[in-house]
Design a protein around this motif. Sequence first.
Motif, mmCIF file in Angstrom:
data_model
loop_
_atom_site.group_PDB
_atom_site.id
_atom_site.type_symbol
_atom_site.label_atom_id
_atom_site.label_comp_id
_atom_site.label_asym_id
_atom_site.label_seq_id
_atom_site.Cartn_x
_atom_site.Cartn_y
_atom_site.Cartn_z
ATOM 1 N N SER A 94 0.788 -1.035 -0.089
ATOM 2 C CA SER A 94 -0.139 0.199 -0.138
ATOM 3 C C SER A 94 0.884 1.154 -0.195
ATOM 4 O O SER A 94 0.257 2.281 -0.289
ATOM 5 C CB SER A 94 -0.803 0.087 1.125
ATOM 6 N N GLU B 1 -5.360 -1.240 4.521
ATOM 7 C CA GLU B 1 -4.375 -0.101 5.024
ATOM 8 C C GLU B 1 -5.197 0.838 6.276
ATOM 9 O O GLU B 1 -4.678 0.840 7.208
ATOM 10 C CB GLU B 1 -3.621 0.818 4.169
ATOM 11 N N GLN C 86 -5.784 -1.115 -6.275
ATOM 12 C CA GLN C 86 -5.537 -0.172 -5.216
ATOM 13 C C GLN C 86 -6.331 0.214 -4.082
ATOM 14 O O GLN C 86 -6.224 0.389 -2.943
ATOM 15 C CB GLN C 86 -5.195 1.099 -6.097
ATOM 16 N N LEU D 264 -5.639 -2.588 -1.384
ATOM 17 C CA LEU D 264 -4.620 -2.154 -0.608
ATOM 18 C C LEU D 264 -4.980 -0.903 0.416
ATOM 19 O O LEU D 264 -4.462 -1.096 1.374
ATOM 20 C CB LEU D 264 -3.507 -1.701 -1.488
ATOM 21 N N LYS D 265 -5.789 0.184 0.030
ATOM 22 C CA LYS D 265 -5.933 1.043 0.742
ATOM 23 C C LYS D 265 -7.131 0.810 1.720
ATOM 24 O O LYS D 265 -7.083 1.348 2.999
ATOM 25 C CB LYS D 265 -6.467 2.356 -0.369
ATOM 26 N N GLY E 276 0.658 2.988 -3.972
ATOM 27 C CA GLY E 276 1.046 1.627 -3.772
ATOM 28 C C GLY E 276 1.555 1.154 -5.185
ATOM 29 O O GLY E 276 1.860 1.828 -5.907
#
Length: 378
Positions: free
Chosen positions: A130, A269, A262, A265-266, A145
């Motif tokens: 990320s 996170e 993305q 990942l976000k 990322g």
Amino acid sequence: MAEELKEHLLHGEFPAKIREQFLNTLECFGQSPIIVRSSSFLEDGFGNAFAGKYESVFCVNQGSPEERLKEFEQAVRQVYASTMDYSALEYRYLRGLDKKDEQMAILVQRVSGSYYGRYFMPGAAGVGYSHSAYKWYPDMDPEAGMLRIVMGLGTKAVDRTQEDYPRLSNLDKPAATLYSTVEQKHKFSQGNIDVLDCQTNAQIEVPMTQLLPLLPEWYKRMVMEHDMEAERNLRQRGIYRDIWFVSCQKLLEKQEFTGLMQKILKTLEQVYGNPVDIEYTVNMDENGDFVVNLLQCRPLYLGQQGETVNLDQLEMKEIFFDIVDSSIGASGKRQVDVVIQIDPVLYYEYPYAKKYDVASAVGVINRYYRSSGKTFFS
């Protein structure tokens, strides 16, 4: 002591009740390929970078129930025994974790993928971050990322290889590449593919050229490119042949795919409250549709943050050495007593297969200075 314990773990016997549970597990998966992997307090906890320290073992899971059980039991032994590997013990010692209780669980997952003749593999796989530590163009955003992606099993995206290179993709410019020519793209690509061989019942490495005849045309166009320059040179000599190399370019040009990665990942996170790294697979079809499997997620250790440096305050006479557009990670300001420097030209010219020896030598020096109480930079 560690070696002796490792040997006992590799040759130990399981109680009858546990073996019965193993059989139930194998019945659940049928003869689908599976992977046995670890999950431990230290490995998946915050502040540690244990990725790759413990083993994950693929089981092709073919043959009689007795053969499949034997293969599975040995995979479990290997994963537990990897807690006694030198690299894992050294990591724990250097970070003051050697006195902490390490408790490990075993995860069993169905391998995501498809059959290509005798071989089984996902369409693509890799690791994602990320937060990216790499920034090969000035306008790239590390917070977007990054993906490391390969064709086949994702092992080549994680492990060091001598002649295979994963594709790197920064997710704010996912289709951008580090290389300016087709020759460079081909040279620094993946020449060998990690697959599961259903005839030999083993994980093996297959030359990409050997796998090509088994792959459908739509799949090749998704994860490979033609080396037009090499094909043109061959035609001038009267040789007509397709020259392919792995790039995952068409997949990375799909905004639906890179946007989803993305978002994954976000989201993770945000939930973790910390940057994360993941392992994933991607399987595609001839219509361009795809499925992403999230295999693992853990906190991403970015190192300790130091004091912010104001470069405007520095004068040239105070600079020992400088680096332009090549640094990795966040800036920081620390007192340094010793600098360990490797000649970049000599390192570049050193045989690739021996470069790890340089890292080992630096590790020995690092350990010496760490015990001396001095602050060092290498």
